[in-house]
Design an enzyme around this catalytic site. Sequence first.
Site, PDB file in Angstrom:
ATOM      1  N   HIS A 161     -59.144 -24.178  25.932  1.00 48.31           N
ATOM      2  CA  HIS A 161     -57.741 -24.521  25.547  1.00 48.31           C
ATOM      3  C   HIS A 161     -57.969 -24.574  23.574  1.00 48.31           C
ATOM      4  O   HIS A 161     -58.305 -26.047  23.462  1.00 48.31           O
ATOM      5  CB  HIS A 161     -57.033 -25.217  26.284  1.00 48.31           C
ATOM      6  CG  HIS A 161     -55.401 -25.913  26.144  1.00 48.31           C
ATOM      7  ND1 HIS A 161     -54.945 -24.288  26.490  1.00 48.31           N
ATOM      8  CD2 HIS A 161     -54.840 -26.275  25.133  1.00 48.31           C
ATOM      9  CE1 HIS A 161     -54.028 -25.141  25.591  1.00 48.31           C
ATOM     10  NE2 HIS A 161     -53.954 -26.225  25.797  1.00 48.31           N
ATOM     11  N   GLU A 186     -55.178   6.464  19.121  1.00 50.86           N
ATOM     12  CA  GLU A 186     -55.898   4.689  18.194  1.00 50.86           C
ATOM     13  C   GLU A 186     -55.423   5.293  16.892  1.00 50.86           C
ATOM     14  O   GLU A 186     -54.894   4.740  15.164  1.00 50.86           O
ATOM     15  CB  GLU A 186     -57.527   4.671  18.423  1.00 50.86           C
ATOM     16  CG  GLU A 186     -57.617   4.520  18.864  1.00 50.86           C
ATOM     17  CD  GLU A 186     -58.921   3.645  18.712  1.00 50.86           C
ATOM     18  OE1 GLU A 186     -59.505   4.060  18.685  1.00 50.86           O
ATOM     19  OE2 GLU A 186     -59.771   2.626  19.765  1.00 50.86           O
ATOM     20  N   ILE A 193     -57.364  16.637  22.374  1.00 46.21           N
ATOM     21  CA  ILE A 193     -57.547  16.639  23.893  1.00 46.21           C
ATOM     22  C   ILE A 193     -58.951  16.370  24.696  1.00 46.21           C
ATOM     23  O   ILE A 193     -59.096  17.164  25.473  1.00 46.21           O
ATOM     24  CB  ILE A 193     -56.977  18.281  23.683  1.00 46.21           C
ATOM     25  CG1 ILE A 193     -57.756  19.221  23.840  1.00 46.21           C
ATOM     26  CG2 ILE A 193     -55.144  18.221  23.223  1.00 46.21           C
ATOM     27  CD1 ILE A 193     -58.050  20.390  24.333  1.00 46.21           C
TER      28      ILE A 193
HETATM   29  P1  NAI Z   1     -58.300  11.599  25.806  1.00 54.06           P
HETATM   30  O1  NAI Z   1     -59.191  12.810  26.932  1.00 54.06           O
HETATM   31  O2  NAI Z   1     -59.213  10.641  25.922  1.00 54.06           O
HETATM   32  O3  NAI Z   1     -57.324  12.350  25.572  1.00 54.06           O
HETATM   33  C1  NAI Z   1     -56.265  13.880  25.793  1.00 54.06           C
HETATM   34  C2  NAI Z   1     -55.226  13.661  26.139  1.00 54.06           C
HETATM   35  O4  NAI Z   1     -54.931  15.032  25.679  1.00 54.06           O
HETATM   36  C3  NAI Z   1     -54.843  14.041  27.362  1.00 54.06           C
HETATM   37  O5  NAI Z   1     -54.367  12.706  28.150  1.00 54.06           O
HETATM   38  C4  NAI Z   1     -54.642  14.557  28.155  1.00 54.06           C
HETATM   39  O6  NAI Z   1     -53.736  14.977  28.806  1.00 54.06           O
HETATM   40  C5  NAI Z   1     -53.788  15.731  26.307  1.00 54.06           C
HETATM   41  N1  NAI Z   1     -53.885  16.879  26.223  1.00 54.06           N
HETATM   42  C6  NAI Z   1     -54.766  17.922  26.672  1.00 54.06           C
HETATM   43  N2  NAI Z   1     -54.130  19.157  26.382  1.00 54.06           N
HETATM   44  C7  NAI Z   1     -53.018  19.254  25.983  1.00 54.06           C
HETATM   45  C8  NAI Z   1     -52.177  20.084  25.557  1.00 54.06           C
HETATM   46  N3  NAI Z   1     -52.366  20.952  25.845  1.00 54.06           N
HETATM   47  N4  NAI Z   1     -51.132  19.611  25.419  1.00 54.06           N
HETATM   48  C9  NAI Z   1     -50.773  17.795  24.937  1.00 54.06           C
HETATM   49  N5  NAI Z   1     -51.203  17.073  25.650  1.00 54.06           N
HETATM   50  C10 NAI Z   1     -52.942  17.212  26.660  1.00 54.06           C
HETATM   51  O7  NAI Z   1     -59.073  12.475  25.024  1.00 54.06           O
HETATM   52  P2  NAI Z   1     -59.605  12.193  22.727  1.00 54.06           P
HETATM   53  O8  NAI Z   1     -58.616  10.462  22.764  1.00 54.06           O
HETATM   54  O9  NAI Z   1     -59.947  13.177  22.145  1.00 54.06           O
HETATM   55  O10 NAI Z   1     -61.202  11.514  23.170  1.00 54.06           O
HETATM   56  C11 NAI Z   1     -62.447  11.814  23.076  1.00 54.06           C
HETATM   57  C12 NAI Z   1     -63.860  11.229  23.891  1.00 54.06           C
HETATM   58  O11 NAI Z   1     -63.917  10.426  22.378  1.00 54.06           O
HETATM   59  C13 NAI Z   1     -62.657  10.133  24.962  1.00 54.06           C
HETATM   60  O12 NAI Z   1     -64.187  10.203  26.131  1.00 54.06           O
HETATM   61  C14 NAI Z   1     -63.281   8.456  24.987  1.00 54.06           C
HETATM   62  O13 NAI Z   1     -63.450   8.136  25.553  1.00 54.06           O
HETATM   63  C15 NAI Z   1     -63.844   9.134  23.626  1.00 54.06           C
HETATM   64  N6  NAI Z   1     -63.486   7.331  22.515  1.00 54.06           N
HETATM   65  C16 NAI Z   1     -63.794   6.802  23.227  1.00 54.06           C
HETATM   66  C17 NAI Z   1     -63.177   5.503  22.223  1.00 54.06           C
HETATM   67  C18 NAI Z   1     -63.280   4.244  22.678  1.00 54.06           C
HETATM   68  O14 NAI Z   1     -63.645   4.066  23.396  1.00 54.06           O
HETATM   69  N7  NAI Z   1     -62.050   3.398  22.326  1.00 54.06           N
HETATM   70  C19 NAI Z   1     -62.268   6.378  20.458  1.00 54.06           C
HETATM   71  C20 NAI Z   1     -62.170   7.574  20.281  1.00 54.06           C
HETATM   72  C21 NAI Z   1     -62.786   8.141  21.542  1.00 54.06           C
END
Ligand code: NAI
Length: 455
Positions: free
Chosen positions: A441, A189, A267
Amino acid sequence: MDILDLIVIGGGPAGYLAAQRAAESGMKVLLFEKKKLGGVCLNEGCVPTKTLLNSAKIFDHAKNGQAYGVMARGVTMDTKTVLQRKNKVIQMLVSGVGMTMKKNKIKVVYERAEVIEKTKEGFLVEAGAERYTAKYILAAPGSETLIPPIPGVAKALESGLAITSRELLELEELPGHLAVIGAGVIGLEMAAYCCTAGVKVTVVEMLDKVAGSMDARLSKILQKELEKKGVSFLMGHKVTEVNSHGLVCEKNGETKLAEADKILLSIGRKPVMEGCGLEHIGVAAKHGRVVTDQHLCTSAEGIYAAGDVNGKMMLAHTAYRESEVAVHHMLGIEDEINYQTIPSVIYTFPEFAGIGETEESAREKGLAVKTAELPMAYSGRYVAENADGNGLCRLIMDQETGCLVGAHLLGPYVSEMIWGIAALIDQKVSVEELKKSVFPHPSVSEIIRETIFKL
Ligand code: NAI
């Protein structure tokens, strides 16, 4: 001292809705919030990001209106005004929550509250110089950004080179080159927002796919769509070091530098476990999350935990449902949560929404599934409004029951469509029955009806 029915700790989506639902049912409720009502969702998460993304979408449409006969020249995006509007939106919604609390006669105390002990009368809670007692406690202290244990991160955070989404949402001046660690919800996002606003964006992701556990085929398309907008991806790369030039990334023993003048840490998030005194009552936790059952009960009778703190599905709408289920349990009303029918959405443009099983997860569970998919371009409305979109609709049916078990959509406004499929999956309506539903529609949602007929 008056004995309250319920003390809620934390005024985010889980906390304020639990307080509201409990008060609506006649319970005497007190809500503690140490910062601002609305929690991360309203103040530094869901709502501010969507406000920023909406500005970016308008900017994108204005810049690329030629295909639609709209010739706008010299269009610019003023991030200062974007932030001002975002702050106004937050203010309006936070005060709306405050008004709802007032209307329901819920006393809100702006203090950090801690459960001290269980007494004969109930749970004793301390906040500031005061002590309160309640029959039930609902802990909803939320979550915080996970800071990766990567060498150089602490120093980069100190110098302001590395930031979390909280700081990014406050930047009046965007960086020239942003490197994002993690292609999850926040990473994608924020990449969409910054890239549209003119920032050079590189996303580094250690897995081979973006968008975590969401449908793999649609994840690939979303990645391509974002690449078309200018976002660069370093997939399968693990960030091993952060230095003043950017990110050192490694893949199969080879290292690469992703240059940047700002780094976004995305992350994941982790539950806030300290501060509300759950440990004094012996509430069980596992892997840094409070353990809860299908009624949101913790291991300590009378204490419930809803929202990000239980780490089940860190989404505001999950928190809403959890808080209702918890209050129902307190009231003796039969109810339980089904995490399988909770949708996930990534609000990039195009939007990505999913619910239930993906084809892969269904097969892993040994379900005999049939899948059907159709490009969004089968919808007249979609073609009329999208000059070059690659949206897609995928549905997954369990052949044994004849019911949908998963749905995955990529396209505009799919965030507004997915709830319908969630309800159908939840109610176990058969695909044959669904074929009798009539969709308006022309609407993009007709793609769901068309895809159902391919099952
Ligand atoms: P996330 O868990 O969605 O994604 C983190 C990503 O970082 C993963 O794909 C992982 O493989 C990668 N990663 C981890 N360590 C890494 C490294 N050392 N090098 C490269 N890649 C690495 O976490 P995110 O995006 O921070 O979101 C956090 C929380 O906030 C989530 O639980 C999400 O559901 C919630 N959230 C939900 C939203 C929505 O519903 N639209 C909007 C914003 C947040």
